[in-house]
Motif scaffolding. Structure first.
Motif, short mmCIF file in Angstrom:
data_model
loop_
_atom_site.label_atom_id
_atom_site.label_comp_id
_atom_site.label_asym_id
_atom_site.label_seq_id
_atom_site.Cartn_x
_atom_site.Cartn_y
_atom_site.Cartn_z
N SER A 343 32.26 34.49 41.22
CA SER A 343 33.62 33.97 41.37
C SER A 343 34.60 35.11 41.24
O SER A 343 34.31 36.13 40.61
CB SER A 343 33.90 32.89 40.31
N TRP A 344 35.75 34.97 41.88
CA TRP A 344 36.86 35.89 41.64
C TRP A 344 38.18 35.13 41.77
O TRP A 344 38.27 34.12 42.45
CB TRP A 344 36.81 37.10 42.57
N ARG A 345 39.18 35.63 41.06
CA ARG A 345 40.48 34.96 41.01
C ARG A 345 41.58 36.04 40.98
O ARG A 345 41.48 37.03 40.26
CB ARG A 345 40.57 34.07 39.76
N LEU A 347 42.34 38.35 42.93
CA LEU A 347 41.70 39.66 43.07
C LEU A 347 42.41 40.51 44.12
O LEU A 347 42.67 40.06 45.25
CB LEU A 347 40.23 39.47 43.46
N ASP A 358 41.04 33.03 46.24
CA ASP A 358 40.10 32.75 45.15
C ASP A 358 38.81 32.16 45.72
O ASP A 358 38.84 31.31 46.64
CB ASP A 358 40.72 31.78 44.16
N LEU A 384 32.33 44.16 43.16
CA LEU A 384 31.46 43.12 42.59
C LEU A 384 30.28 43.73 41.84
O LEU A 384 29.78 43.15 40.86
CB LEU A 384 30.96 42.20 43.70
N ALA A 390 39.02 46.75 40.02
CA ALA A 390 40.03 46.03 40.79
C ALA A 390 41.43 46.51 40.40
O ALA A 390 41.67 46.94 39.28
CB ALA A 390 39.90 44.54 40.55
N GLU A 394 40.30 39.25 38.41
CA GLU A 394 39.01 39.32 37.74
C GLU A 394 37.92 38.79 38.66
O GLU A 394 38.17 37.97 39.55
CB GLU A 394 39.03 38.51 36.45
N CYS A 395 36.69 39.26 38.44
CA CYS A 395 35.55 38.77 39.21
C CYS A 395 34.33 38.76 38.29
O CYS A 395 34.24 39.53 37.34
CB CYS A 395 35.29 39.62 40.44
N ARG A 396 33.39 37.88 38.59
CA ARG A 396 32.17 37.75 37.78
C ARG A 396 30.99 37.46 38.71
O ARG A 396 31.09 36.64 39.63
CB ARG A 396 32.30 36.60 36.77
#
Length: 536
Positions: A343-345, A347, A358, A384, A390, A394-396
């Protein structure tokens, strides 16, 4: 030999420093025809291109060159201080012009600039036509993407004042629009072209195809479609020859067994008759010796006939050896549909592109990341994987993953393919790892070579095999243009594997046909208005 521009190979062989022979006895002439050079990964196409260009010298034989030759290597390696003008191969004249403008010319600067005083304007116009007009000729190469560097180097080669142009995989890293323009430029070029490529669209515009294989060079008049049809006919004929040889061997072995049985029967009958006629023991011994000697000669003759039948089958099978199907191994367990993969938000990529929409991916989703060179596709995968930070957001990534980047940074140059796989999968038996490599067309000898000695396509296969073999097994594959450098058979095998892969995928590619074969579920695409996420 004619005085018109050409390159002639005369019984050329090439042997590596450790004594391994790559190919031998090659003879061919490359002239003003537009020629495509094809062949399986590792057969020596890049080495042959360097020999033709004069970048390497043959171990035996000679290369005769007539005319001006320009060469574009497969990998563009920019020096730390390189500029756009360096990538285009114009730095010599540009620097001379700068010295003249400063009033500090070298002795031969004026002469070397004859006919090139408009060099900067022509290069800037070519950059504009290529969609790179935002770049200046002195823009540092470090600020460019790999695709942009390749496009600039290609522009320089196409503009070179050359009679013969040698291009090694020029379509790699180019987006679809750039590939289309390349095809148009090659079609309009009046001088000779040698195109080393696996790109079917570019090869379709060639006037002839030359195939390099373990058997040497073979020329096919006509474009790629004619070459494919001819090769299919040859494969069919080779299969028929192999089947006929197998039938002949079976028939011959049956006849040989019958001859052997008749000989044994004659020997036994002769000995019985001798005993029944009460011959002296010495005569019986002589008769036995003669029979055994005769039987030995017959056995030797039968063995020679049997070996000849076996050789006919082996020769027929050898003609099909290069047609072995390429196979990839390494299947992940299915991902539960509710398992979040990444997931990323909010970004933003580190190089100034607009924010990404997102995204959350669950289960075995399969996303293509598409867009022109320089828009940030590779940067997203690097972010990633933790290789880049970034600019914001945030990304996971929440499952085990493997990244196959364009530069194949995970491959150590002096490490062999087998050592690479064993390092990533220490619990796997060497026999299993050797089999995986062999099914990719990397045989026992190539598996022990340093990765630096392998072709671009072979290195990509090793990197992909390592990514799939690593422990823990990846549930997410991030692939940055995995279809570059590999031959057509390997590309089709990669398509089959990825289509059946039960983990999640993020794939960057400019090849629409390749992406269409992967049963995609999502597309992240760069548009004029920014990034767009589409569920398919």
């Amino acid at each position: 030999m004619t005085d018109s521009p050409h390159i002639a190979l005369e019984r050329v062989s090439f042997r590596f420093a450790d004594g391994v022979m790559l190919f031998e006895g090659l003879s061919e002439v490359f002239d003003d025809r537009h020629t495509g050079l094809v062949g399986r990964n590792g057969v020596g196409k890049t080495v042959l291109g360097r020999l033709l260009a004069g970048d390497l010298q043959p171990s035996e034989g000679r290369v005769v060159r007539q005319g001006r030759i320009a060469y574009l290597p497969q990998h563009i390696v920019a020096a730390a201080d390189a500029r756009v003008v360096d990538l285009a191969g114009c730095a010599h004249w540009f620097d001379a012009m700068q010295r003249v403008m400063r009033g500090q010319p070298h002795e031969d600067d004026i002469e070397c600039l004859e006919g090139r005083w408009d060099l900067v304007e022509r290069l800037q116009a070519a950059l504009h036509d290529e969609g790179l007009g935002h770049l200046d000729v002195q823009t540092p190469a470090a600020q460019l993407s790999g695709g942009e560097c390749s496009r600039i180097a290609l522009l320089g080669a196409l503009q070179a004042d050359a009679d013969l142009l040698i291009l090694d995989e020029p379509g790699n890293h180019l987006d679809q629009a750039s590939r289309t323009r390349l095809g148009q430029r090659l079609a309009s070029r009046r001088g000779g072209v040698l195109l080393i490529s696996h790109d079917r669209d570019l090869l379709a515009g060639m006037q002839r195809i030359v195939e390099l294989s373990a058997s040497g060079l073979r020329s096919y008049g006509g474009g790629y479609a004619f070459y494919q049809a001819s090769r299919e006919q040859e494969r069919e004929a080779a299969w028929q020859t192999l089947n006929s040889a197998r039938v002949e061997r079976k028939r011959g072995e049956r006849a040989l067994r019958q001859q052997h049985e008749r000989q044994q029967q004659r020997m036994a009958s002769g000995l019985r008759q001798g005993k029944d006629s009460n011959q002296a023991k010495i005569l019986l011994g002589m008769q036995k010796n003669r029979s055994e000697s005769s039987a030995g000669r017959v056995a030797t003759r039968l063995q020679a006939q049997r070996q000849k039948l076996d050789e006919q089958v082996r020769d027929a099978a050898a003609a099909l050896d290069e047609e072995r199907e390429v196979t990839l191994h390494g299947q992940a367990a299915p991902l539960p549909p509710g398992r979040r993969v990444l997931s990323w938000r909010d970004l933003r990529l580190p190089f100034g592109s607009p924010p990404l929409p997102d995204v959350e991916l669950f289960g075995s989703r399969r996303m293509a990341i598409v867009g022109p060179n320089g828009c940030g596709k590779s940067s997203l995968l690097a972010l990633l994987s933790g290789r880049l930070a970034a600019r914001s957001g945030e990304c996971r990534v929440e499952v085990p993953w493997a990244l196959l980047d364009q530069e194949l940074q995970g491959l150590a140059p002096q490490e062999s393919a087998l050592e690479h796989l064993h390092r990533l999968a220490p619990g796997s038996a060497q026999s299993v790892l050797r089999t995986r490599l062999d099914h990719l067309g990397i045989g026992p000898d190539a598996a022990l070579l340093p990765c630096a000695r392998l072709s671009g396509g072979q290195r990509l296969k090793v990197a992909l095999a390592g990514a799939l073999a690593r422990e823990p097994q990846p549930r997410l594959l991030m692939l940055d243009e995995p279809d570059n450098f590999i031959d057509l058979d390997s590309r089709l095998a990669l398509e089959r594997f990825l289509r059946a892969y039960r983990g999640a995928l993020l794939v960057v590619s400019h090849d629409g046909a390749f992406l269409d074969a992967l049963a995609l579920t999502d597309r992240l695409q760069w548009t004029a208005a920014g990034w767009l996420h589409e569920v398919l």
